[in-house]
Design a protein around this motif. Structure first.
Motif, PDB file in Angstrom:
ATOM      1  N   HIS A 170      -3.106   8.676   2.361  1.00  0.00           N
ATOM      2  CA  HIS A 170      -2.552   7.868   3.450  1.00  0.00           C
ATOM      3  C   HIS A 170      -3.445   7.854   4.690  1.00  0.00           C
ATOM      4  CE1 HIS A 170       1.897   7.450   2.027  1.00  0.00           C
ATOM      5  NE2 HIS A 170       1.029   7.015   1.147  1.00  0.00           N
ATOM      6  N   SER A 171      -4.078   8.979   5.025  1.00  0.00           N
ATOM      7  CA  SER A 171      -4.933   8.990   6.219  1.00  0.00           C
ATOM      8  C   SER A 171      -6.140   8.078   6.038  1.00  0.00           C
ATOM      9  CB  SER A 171      -5.368  10.408   6.566  1.00  0.00           C
ATOM     10  OG  SER A 171      -6.103  10.972   5.510  1.00  0.00           O
ATOM     11  N   THR A 172      -6.680   8.000   4.825  1.00  0.00           N
ATOM     12  CA  THR A 172      -7.791   7.096   4.538  1.00  0.00           C
ATOM     13  C   THR A 172      -7.351   5.645   4.706  1.00  0.00           C
ATOM     14  OG1 THR A 172      -8.679   8.661   2.922  1.00  0.00           O
ATOM     15  CG2 THR A 172      -9.462   6.383   2.779  1.00  0.00           C
ATOM     16  N   VAL A 173      -6.184   5.338   4.182  1.00  0.00           N
ATOM     17  CA  VAL A 173      -5.645   3.984   4.276  1.00  0.00           C
ATOM     18  C   VAL A 173      -5.408   3.611   5.732  1.00  0.00           C
ATOM     19  CG1 VAL A 173      -3.642   2.550   3.725  1.00  0.00           C
ATOM     20  CG2 VAL A 173      -4.632   4.022   1.978  1.00  0.00           C
ATOM     21  N   VAL A 174      -4.879   4.533   6.514  1.00  0.00           N
ATOM     22  CA  VAL A 174      -4.600   4.261   7.923  1.00  0.00           C
ATOM     23  C   VAL A 174      -5.886   3.928   8.671  1.00  0.00           C
ATOM     24  CG1 VAL A 174      -3.831   5.308  10.087  1.00  0.00           C
ATOM     25  CG2 VAL A 174      -2.448   5.531   8.035  1.00  0.00           C
ATOM     26  N   LEU A 184       0.795  -1.230   0.000  1.00  0.00           N
ATOM     27  CA  LEU A 184       0.000   0.000   0.000  1.00  0.00           C
ATOM     28  C   LEU A 184       0.830   1.286   0.000  1.00  0.00           C
ATOM     29  CD1 LEU A 184      -2.986  -0.917   2.319  1.00  0.00           C
ATOM     30  CD2 LEU A 184      -3.043  -0.468  -0.138  1.00  0.00           C
ATOM     31  N   PRO A 185       1.894   1.392   0.798  1.00  0.00           N
ATOM     32  CA  PRO A 185       2.660   2.650   0.776  1.00  0.00           C
ATOM     33  C   PRO A 185       3.233   2.983  -0.600  1.00  0.00           C
ATOM     34  CG  PRO A 185       3.215   1.385   2.718  1.00  0.00           C
ATOM     35  CD  PRO A 185       2.376   0.497   1.849  1.00  0.00           C
ATOM     36  N   GLU A 186       3.548   1.964  -1.403  1.00  0.00           N
ATOM     37  CA  GLU A 186       4.086   2.193  -2.740  1.00  0.00           C
ATOM     38  C   GLU A 186       2.983   2.509  -3.747  1.00  0.00           C
ATOM     39  OE1 GLU A 186       6.957  -0.865  -4.009  1.00  0.00           O
ATOM     40  OE2 GLU A 186       6.636  -1.687  -2.001  1.00  0.00           O
ATOM     41  N   ILE A 187       1.786   2.013  -3.495  1.00  0.00           N
ATOM     42  CA  ILE A 187       0.688   2.134  -4.457  1.00  0.00           C
ATOM     43  C   ILE A 187      -0.128   3.407  -4.241  1.00  0.00           C
ATOM     44  CG2 ILE A 187      -1.453   1.080  -5.252  1.00  0.00           C
ATOM     45  CD1 ILE A 187      -0.261  -1.646  -4.438  1.00  0.00           C
TER      46      ILE A 187
END
Length: 102
Positions: free
Chosen positions: A48-52, A39-42
């Motif tokens: 990022h806040s949504t992913v977290v 995920l960090p690469e994509i």
């Protein structure tokens, strides 16, 4: 996975991140761990806040993703407040749920 990592530009990175989070929620365990680790690469920095927030929910629901989620947290660009919240959650989490290394 490699095709996702090599994307240079996304027109609507927010929608892409949302769809990727949907795929993540229904993925089999092996693919889920690989996807979380990538995920960090994509995902672009703006998402990022949504992913977290999605990964935090996954931590509560599935102890098998603890290691890849924590690895992703270290590579995501988190703002100061979000980072502090995550550290507090990790300190107060039930360590008996962490899978053994053996």
């Amino acid at each position: 996975m490699n095709q996702l990592r090599s994307l240079d530009f996304l027109v609507d990175s927010g929608s892409f991140a949302e769809k990727l989070m949907e795929v993540l929620s229904i993925s089999p365990p092996g693919l889920k761990k690989d996807l979380i680790g990538s995920l960090p690469e994509i995902i672009g920095d703006k998402c990022h806040s949504t992913v977290v927030s999605v990964l935090e929910k996954m931590l509560l629901e599935d102890s098998n993703v603890i290691v890849p989620v924590l690895d992703s947290f270290t590579a995501l660009n988190l703002d100061e407040q979000l980072l502090e919240q995550d550290l507090v959650k990790m300190r107060t989490s039930d360590l008996t749920r962490v899978p053994s290394s053996g």
